[in-house]
Write a protein that holds these residues in place. Sequence first.
Motif, mmCIF file in Angstrom:
data_model
loop_
_atom_site.group_PDB
_atom_site.id
_atom_site.type_symbol
_atom_site.label_atom_id
_atom_site.label_comp_id
_atom_site.label_asym_id
_atom_site.label_seq_id
_atom_site.Cartn_x
_atom_site.Cartn_y
_atom_site.Cartn_z
ATOM 1 N N GLN A 16 0.850 -1.197 0.000
ATOM 2 C CA GLN A 16 0.000 0.000 0.000
ATOM 3 C C GLN A 16 0.884 1.245 0.000
ATOM 4 O O GLN A 16 1.947 1.269 0.630
ATOM 5 C CB GLN A 16 -0.967 -0.006 1.206
ATOM 6 C CG GLN A 16 -0.321 -0.214 2.568
ATOM 7 C CD GLN A 16 -0.006 1.040 3.331
ATOM 8 O OE1 GLN A 16 -0.326 2.156 2.904
ATOM 9 N NE2 GLN A 16 0.633 0.871 4.480
ATOM 10 N N ALA A 24 -6.131 -5.413 3.060
ATOM 11 C CA ALA A 24 -6.701 -4.084 3.287
ATOM 12 C C ALA A 24 -5.761 -3.282 4.171
ATOM 13 O O ALA A 24 -4.890 -3.834 4.854
ATOM 14 C CB ALA A 24 -8.081 -4.189 3.933
ATOM 15 N N SER A 73 -5.633 0.578 6.694
ATOM 16 C CA SER A 73 -6.360 1.717 7.253
ATOM 17 C C SER A 73 -5.395 2.518 8.123
ATOM 18 O O SER A 73 -4.314 2.039 8.473
ATOM 19 C CB SER A 73 -7.575 1.266 8.078
ATOM 20 O OG SER A 73 -7.175 0.557 9.236
ATOM 21 N N GLN A 96 -11.471 1.041 5.714
ATOM 22 C CA GLN A 96 -10.451 0.129 5.216
ATOM 23 C C GLN A 96 -10.468 0.155 3.696
ATOM 24 O O GLN A 96 -11.532 0.147 3.068
ATOM 25 C CB GLN A 96 -10.701 -1.285 5.743
ATOM 26 C CG GLN A 96 -10.488 -1.374 7.257
ATOM 27 C CD GLN A 96 -10.489 -2.791 7.794
ATOM 28 O OE1 GLN A 96 -10.369 -3.768 7.060
ATOM 29 N NE2 GLN A 96 -10.607 -2.906 9.112
ATOM 30 N N PHE A 137 -9.332 -1.791 0.337
ATOM 31 C CA PHE A 137 -9.064 -3.165 -0.049
ATOM 32 C C PHE A 137 -8.349 -3.260 -1.389
ATOM 33 O O PHE A 137 -8.542 -2.424 -2.289
ATOM 34 C CB PHE A 137 -10.374 -3.954 -0.145
ATOM 35 C CG PHE A 137 -10.960 -4.298 1.195
ATOM 36 C CD1 PHE A 137 -11.721 -3.359 1.891
ATOM 37 C CD2 PHE A 137 -10.756 -5.538 1.765
ATOM 38 C CE1 PHE A 137 -12.254 -3.668 3.136
ATOM 39 C CE2 PHE A 137 -11.289 -5.859 3.006
ATOM 40 C CZ PHE A 137 -12.038 -4.916 3.689
ATOM 41 N N TYR A 151 -20.353 -1.257 3.468
ATOM 42 C CA TYR A 151 -19.401 -1.490 2.403
ATOM 43 C C TYR A 151 -20.142 -2.163 1.261
ATOM 44 O O TYR A 151 -21.183 -2.790 1.464
ATOM 45 C CB TYR A 151 -18.256 -2.403 2.865
ATOM 46 C CG TYR A 151 -17.178 -1.716 3.663
ATOM 47 C CD1 TYR A 151 -17.399 -1.308 4.977
ATOM 48 C CD2 TYR A 151 -15.920 -1.470 3.109
ATOM 49 C CE1 TYR A 151 -16.406 -0.670 5.710
ATOM 50 C CE2 TYR A 151 -14.919 -0.842 3.839
ATOM 51 C CZ TYR A 151 -15.182 -0.440 5.134
ATOM 52 O OH TYR A 151 -14.184 0.183 5.838
ATOM 53 N N GLY A 165 -12.487 -6.099 -4.581
ATOM 54 C CA GLY A 165 -12.488 -6.036 -3.128
ATOM 55 C C GLY A 165 -13.589 -5.101 -2.649
ATOM 56 O O GLY A 165 -14.091 -4.267 -3.404
ATOM 57 N N GLU A 191 -15.511 -1.971 -0.916
ATOM 58 C CA GLU A 191 -15.196 -0.549 -0.801
ATOM 59 C C GLU A 191 -16.164 0.103 0.173
ATOM 60 O O GLU A 191 -17.339 -0.259 0.253
ATOM 61 C CB GLU A 191 -15.252 0.159 -2.162
ATOM 62 C CG GLU A 191 -16.607 0.165 -2.811
ATOM 63 C CD GLU A 191 -16.634 0.973 -4.110
ATOM 64 O OE1 GLU A 191 -15.673 1.717 -4.399
ATOM 65 O OE2 GLU A 191 -17.645 0.857 -4.839
#
Lengths: 114, 112
Positions: free
Chosen positions: A25, A92, A94, A103, A105, B36, B43, B45
């Motif tokens: 990330q 994920a 955060s 979060q 992903f 979400y 994935g 969101e």
Amino acid sequence: NAGVTQTPKFRVLKTGQSMTLLCAQDMNHEYMYWYRQDPGMGLRLIHYSVGEGTTAKGEVPDGYNVSRLKKQNFLLGLESAAPSQTSVYFCASSRPGSIINEQFFGPGTRLTVL
Amino acid sequence: DAKTTQPNSMESNEEEPVHLPCNHSTISGTDYIHWYRQLPSQGPEYVIHGLTSNVNNRMASLAIAEDRKSSTLILHRATLRDAAVYYCIPVPGRGGADGLTFGKGTHLIIQP
């Protein structure tokens, strides 16, 4: 910004083989997570990390190991893959201190164990 | 952890409003309600979150019952791109590294 990326996108393993999934990330987030998603189910937490050098177990940690050697990377390892580990794996991230705890992903890694 | 109950699936027409319900009768007084969504082969969101008051953002609105035992996600004008699985998730409001507890969610189908 690429956000959260995962490598590889797909993988097929034979029972007993090992592999490592990489999550990266670029948002400078402290917290990172690994989830798995089985068909028709929601995601379940495997392991998570609150910072470089620290990891903790989630709901379904057995059969997996993780490492967070660099802040931006979180690795998920399978030492001896089993068919029960066939799943889609999501990473994920955060940032701490946010009540939102939103979060972010990655796109997922689809793993099949034969 | 608080349990949630959502319909398995819902169907709506394009450009019409959609109301997605969620029951969370055991929610803690300090838990936020997060939503979400997961588009096909992607994935999840983040969509929206709230505590007690109704909330709006560019994606959706969230209506929270006065007793906080239920909430409704509102998509004001659904498009085909809104077809996804929507998850309602109670989240502790402490800013920690809490993993999200996903149920099976509601599979929203949008008809053109």
